[in-house]
Write a protein that holds these residues in place. Structure first.
Motif, PDB file in Angstrom:
ATOM      1  N   GLU A   1       0.799  -1.179  -0.020  1.00 12.80           N
ATOM      2  CA  GLU A   1       0.009   0.028   0.142  1.00 12.80           C
ATOM      3  C   GLU A   1       0.990   1.423  -0.016  1.00 12.80           C
ATOM      4  OE1 GLU A   1      -3.406   0.325  -0.683  1.00 12.80           O
ATOM      5  OE2 GLU A   1      -3.646  -1.900  -0.561  1.00 12.80           O
ATOM      6  N   SER A   2       1.858   1.293   0.745  1.00 17.18           N
ATOM      7  CA  SER A   2       2.679   2.203   0.946  1.00 17.18           C
ATOM      8  C   SER A   2       3.449   2.755  -0.522  1.00 17.18           C
ATOM      9  CB  SER A   2       3.693   2.638   2.004  1.00 17.18           C
ATOM     10  OG  SER A   2       4.583   1.553   1.804  1.00 17.18           O
ATOM     11  N   LEU A   3       3.816   1.430  -1.008  1.00 18.97           N
ATOM     12  CA  LEU A   3       4.645   1.854  -2.422  1.00 18.97           C
ATOM     13  C   LEU A   3       3.447   2.202  -3.675  1.00 18.97           C
ATOM     14  CD1 LEU A   3       7.460   1.674  -3.089  1.00 18.97           C
ATOM     15  CD2 LEU A   3       7.085  -0.639  -3.908  1.00 18.97           C
ATOM     16  N   TYR A   4       2.554   1.520  -3.182  1.00 16.95           N
ATOM     17  CA  TYR A   4       1.446   1.928  -4.649  1.00 16.95           C
ATOM     18  C   TYR A   4       0.725   3.434  -4.556  1.00 16.95           C
ATOM     19  CZ  TYR A   4      -2.737   1.787  -7.396  1.00 16.95           C
ATOM     20  OH  TYR A   4      -3.450   2.132  -8.414  1.00 16.95           O
ATOM     21  N   ALA A   5       0.877   3.702  -3.244  1.00 15.46           N
ATOM     22  CA  ALA A   5       0.459   5.178  -2.965  1.00 15.46           C
ATOM     23  C   ALA A   5       1.466   6.149  -3.808  1.00 15.46           C
ATOM     24  CB  ALA A   5       0.716   5.583  -1.435  1.00 15.46           C
ATOM     25  N   VAL A   6       2.691   5.779  -3.862  1.00 19.87           N
ATOM     26  CA  VAL A   6       3.771   6.409  -4.789  1.00 19.87           C
ATOM     27  C   VAL A   6       3.612   6.200  -6.329  1.00 19.87           C
ATOM     28  CG1 VAL A   6       6.109   6.811  -5.259  1.00 19.87           C
ATOM     29  CG2 VAL A   6       5.569   6.623  -2.927  1.00 19.87           C
ATOM     30  N   ALA A   7       3.288   4.838  -6.658  1.00 18.66           N
ATOM     31  CA  ALA A   7       3.254   4.430  -7.904  1.00 18.66           C
ATOM     32  C   ALA A   7       2.016   4.722  -8.598  1.00 18.66           C
ATOM     33  CB  ALA A   7       3.682   2.849  -7.973  1.00 18.66           C
ATOM     34  N   SER A   8       0.850   5.229  -8.007  1.00 16.75           N
ATOM     35  CA  SER A   8      -0.315   5.251  -8.641  1.00 16.75           C
ATOM     36  C   SER A   8      -0.374   6.513  -9.455  1.00 16.75           C
ATOM     37  CB  SER A   8      -1.462   5.314  -7.517  1.00 16.75           C
ATOM     38  OG  SER A   8      -1.338   6.169  -6.519  1.00 16.75           O
ATOM     39  N   ASP A   9       0.640   7.194  -9.532  1.00 21.58           N
ATOM     40  CA  ASP A   9       0.796   8.597 -10.153  1.00 21.58           C
ATOM     41  C   ASP A   9       0.971   8.330 -11.589  1.00 21.58           C
ATOM     42  OD1 ASP A   9       1.193  10.993 -11.548  1.00 21.58           O
ATOM     43  OD2 ASP A   9       2.482  11.623  -9.920  1.00 21.58           O
ATOM     44  N   PRO A  10       0.168   8.455 -12.576  1.00 24.31           N
ATOM     45  CA  PRO A  10       0.369   8.008 -14.181  1.00 24.31           C
ATOM     46  C   PRO A  10       1.647   8.893 -14.706  1.00 24.31           C
ATOM     47  CG  PRO A  10      -1.977   8.533 -13.905  1.00 24.31           C
ATOM     48  CD  PRO A  10      -1.232   8.877 -12.619  1.00 24.31           C
ATOM     49  N   GLU A  11       1.861   9.930 -14.172  1.00 21.01           N
ATOM     50  CA  GLU A  11       3.051  10.781 -14.598  1.00 21.01           C
ATOM     51  C   GLU A  11       4.465   9.913 -14.604  1.00 21.01           C
ATOM     52  OE1 GLU A  11       4.814  13.968 -16.568  1.00 21.01           O
ATOM     53  OE2 GLU A  11       2.657  13.881 -16.168  1.00 21.01           O
ATOM     54  N   ILE A  12       4.442   9.065 -13.390  1.00 21.84           N
ATOM     55  CA  ILE A  12       5.693   8.330 -13.288  1.00 21.84           C
ATOM     56  C   ILE A  12       5.964   7.463 -14.461  1.00 21.84           C
ATOM     57  CG2 ILE A  12       6.772   6.455 -11.877  1.00 21.84           C
ATOM     58  CD1 ILE A  12       5.378   7.653  -9.614  1.00 21.84           C
ATOM     59  N   TRP A  13       5.135   6.820 -15.064  1.00 18.20           N
ATOM     60  CA  TRP A  13       5.194   5.780 -16.157  1.00 18.20           C
ATOM     61  C   TRP A  13       5.028   6.289 -17.529  1.00 18.20           C
ATOM     62  CZ3 TRP A  13       7.060   2.098 -13.262  1.00 18.20           C
ATOM     63  CH2 TRP A  13       6.506   2.259 -11.867  1.00 18.20           C
ATOM     64  N   LYS A  14       4.847   7.534 -17.728  1.00 16.95           N
ATOM     65  CA  LYS A  14       4.583   8.255 -19.081  1.00 16.95           C
ATOM     66  C   LYS A  14       5.819   7.789 -20.181  1.00 16.95           C
ATOM     67  CE  LYS A  14       1.400  11.923 -18.625  1.00 16.95           C
ATOM     68  NZ  LYS A  14       1.195  13.303 -18.700  1.00 16.95           N
ATOM     69  N   GLN A  15       7.023   7.898 -19.634  1.00 13.82           N
ATOM     70  CA  GLN A  15       8.020   7.560 -20.488  1.00 13.82           C
ATOM     71  C   GLN A  15       8.783   5.979 -20.368  1.00 13.82           C
ATOM     72  OE1 GLN A  15      11.427  10.168 -20.894  1.00 13.82           O
ATOM     73  NE2 GLN A  15      10.058  11.950 -20.255  1.00 13.82           N
ATOM     74  N   HIS A  16       8.013   5.256 -19.511  1.00 16.46           N
ATOM     75  CA  HIS A  16       8.285   3.933 -19.298  1.00 16.46           C
ATOM     76  C   HIS A  16       7.793   3.229 -20.327  1.00 16.46           C
ATOM     77  CE1 HIS A  16       8.392   0.367 -16.921  1.00 16.46           C
ATOM     78  NE2 HIS A  16       9.469   0.711 -16.262  1.00 16.46           N
ATOM     79  N   PRO A  17       8.376   1.772 -20.541  1.00 13.40           N
ATOM     80  CA  PRO A  17       8.020   0.852 -21.465  1.00 13.40           C
ATOM     81  C   PRO A  17       6.495   0.324 -21.096  1.00 13.40           C
ATOM     82  CG  PRO A  17      10.246   0.515 -20.810  1.00 13.40           C
ATOM     83  CD  PRO A  17       9.655   1.489 -20.043  1.00 13.40           C
ATOM     84  N   ASN A  18       6.231   0.140 -19.757  1.00  9.89           N
ATOM     85  CA  ASN A  18       4.989  -0.224 -19.212  1.00  9.89           C
ATOM     86  C   ASN A  18       4.139   0.977 -18.681  1.00  9.89           C
ATOM     87  OD1 ASN A  18       7.240  -2.617 -18.824  1.00  9.89           O
ATOM     88  ND2 ASN A  18       5.269  -3.477 -19.386  1.00  9.89           N
ATOM     89  N   LYS A  19       3.513   1.517 -19.477  1.00 12.16           N
ATOM     90  CA  LYS A  19       2.845   2.925 -19.234  1.00 12.16           C
ATOM     91  C   LYS A  19       1.723   2.923 -18.219  1.00 12.16           C
ATOM     92  CE  LYS A  19       4.474   5.028 -23.574  1.00 12.16           C
ATOM     93  NZ  LYS A  19       5.817   5.079 -22.922  1.00 12.16           N
ATOM     94  N   ASP A  20       0.875   1.522 -18.256  1.00 10.31           N
ATOM     95  CA  ASP A  20      -0.139   1.378 -17.283  1.00 10.31           C
ATOM     96  C   ASP A  20       0.232   0.752 -15.942  1.00 10.31           C
ATOM     97  OD1 ASP A  20       0.548  -1.158 -18.336  1.00 10.31           O
ATOM     98  OD2 ASP A  20      -1.434  -1.617 -18.986  1.00 10.31           O
ATOM     99  N   ARG A  21       1.307   1.199 -15.500  1.00 11.18           N
ATOM    100  CA  ARG A  21       1.806   0.535 -14.240  1.00 11.18           C
ATOM    101  C   ARG A  21       1.212   0.961 -13.098  1.00 11.18           C
ATOM    102  NH1 ARG A  21       7.683  -1.369 -14.192  1.00 11.18           N
ATOM    103  NH2 ARG A  21       7.090  -3.104 -15.612  1.00 11.18           N
ATOM    104  N   TYR A  22       0.488   2.392 -13.318  1.00 14.00           N
ATOM    105  CA  TYR A  22      -0.069   3.097 -12.277  1.00 14.00           C
ATOM    106  C   TYR A  22      -1.349   2.445 -11.856  1.00 14.00           C
ATOM    107  CZ  TYR A  22      -2.946   4.849 -15.904  1.00 14.00           C
ATOM    108  OH  TYR A  22      -3.900   4.944 -16.972  1.00 14.00           O
ATOM    109  N   GLN A  23      -1.984   1.684 -12.677  1.00 14.26           N
ATOM    110  CA  GLN A  23      -3.082   0.942 -12.395  1.00 14.26           C
ATOM    111  C   GLN A  23      -3.115  -0.076 -11.378  1.00 14.26           C
ATOM    112  OE1 GLN A  23      -4.511  -0.608 -16.251  1.00 14.26           O
ATOM    113  NE2 GLN A  23      -4.695   1.479 -17.147  1.00 14.26           N
ATOM    114  N   ARG A  24      -3.864  -0.312 -10.526  1.00 13.13           N
ATOM    115  CA  ARG A  24      -3.466  -1.129  -9.212  1.00 13.13           C
ATOM    116  C   ARG A  24      -3.347  -2.617  -9.744  1.00 13.13           C
ATOM    117  NH1 ARG A  24      -4.443  -0.391  -3.803  1.00 13.13           N
ATOM    118  NH2 ARG A  24      -4.571  -2.238  -2.516  1.00 13.13           N
ATOM    119  N   GLY A  25      -4.249  -3.289 -10.491  1.00  8.82           N
ATOM    120  CA  GLY A  25      -3.882  -4.486 -11.063  1.00  8.82           C
ATOM    121  C   GLY A  25      -2.624  -4.677 -11.692  1.00  8.82           C
TER     122      GLY A  25
END
Length: 175
Positions: free
Chosen positions: A25-49
């Motif tokens: 939960e503490s890590l997902y609270a950080v990772a749930s921001d779509p901005e983090i993943w915009k340049q990343h190969p896996n752009k939907d990693r902000y989604q909980r599942g």
């Protein structure tokens, strides 16, 4: 000194703590921001599942950490050591992400220095996978002295393969 890719590694500012199931939960609270993943190969990693799958792979890697600011106690993000190659005396550092509020504040180079200073006690070469479209991380890697040596398809735990550049830093070139 005992070689371990998952022990507490720290300096006066930051602590890398081996990732545990209870950190989701503490890590997902950080990772749930779509901005983090915009340049990343896996752009939907902000989604909980999708992040649940990433987190499961991180735990199974036995080399993942949550990154903590020692002064504030905040979770900044996550990183890991992976793919230790005893024959080549090398390892990878990657799967690193930080909350956007920590971008541009010198956190990444300090964390990478902490990790490299630790791991170069045991290996001669460190590699990094950087997404082909992740210009921000490519620039950060070059600032650290990383040399782009290859391009390869990388399939992450339960996700499709994506093109990544491979960067390398050798112990003899590390200051």
């Amino acid at each position: 000194m005992d070689f371990s890719i998952q022990k507490i590694v720290e300096n006066s500012e930051y602590q890398l703590i081996p990732l545990q199931q209870g950190d989701f939960e503490s890590l997902y609270a950080v990772a749930s921001d779509p901005e983090i993943w915009k340049q990343h190969p896996n752009k939907d990693r902000y989604q909980r599942g999708v992040f649940e799958n990433f987190f499961k792979g991180a735990l199974e890697s036995s080399g993942a950490f949550k990154i903590i600011d020692k002064i504030t106690g905040e979770v900044l993000g996550s990183t890991r050591f992976y793919d230790f190659n005893e024959k080549k005396n090398s390892i990878f550092i990657g799967y690193t992400f930080y909350g956007t509020k920590f971008w541009g504040k010198g956190v990444n180079p300090k964390i990478k220095k902490l990790m490299l200073d630790y791991i170069f006690q045991f290996v001669d070469t460190v590699h990094f996978h950087i997404g082909k479209e992740n210009i921000r991380s490519q620039i950060a890697m070059e600032r650290l002295g990383g040399q782009k040596i290859a391009e390869e398809e990388v399939a992450y735990f339960g996700e499709p393969a994506k093109t990544n550049f491979v960067y390398e830093i050798k112990k003899e070139n590390w200051i």
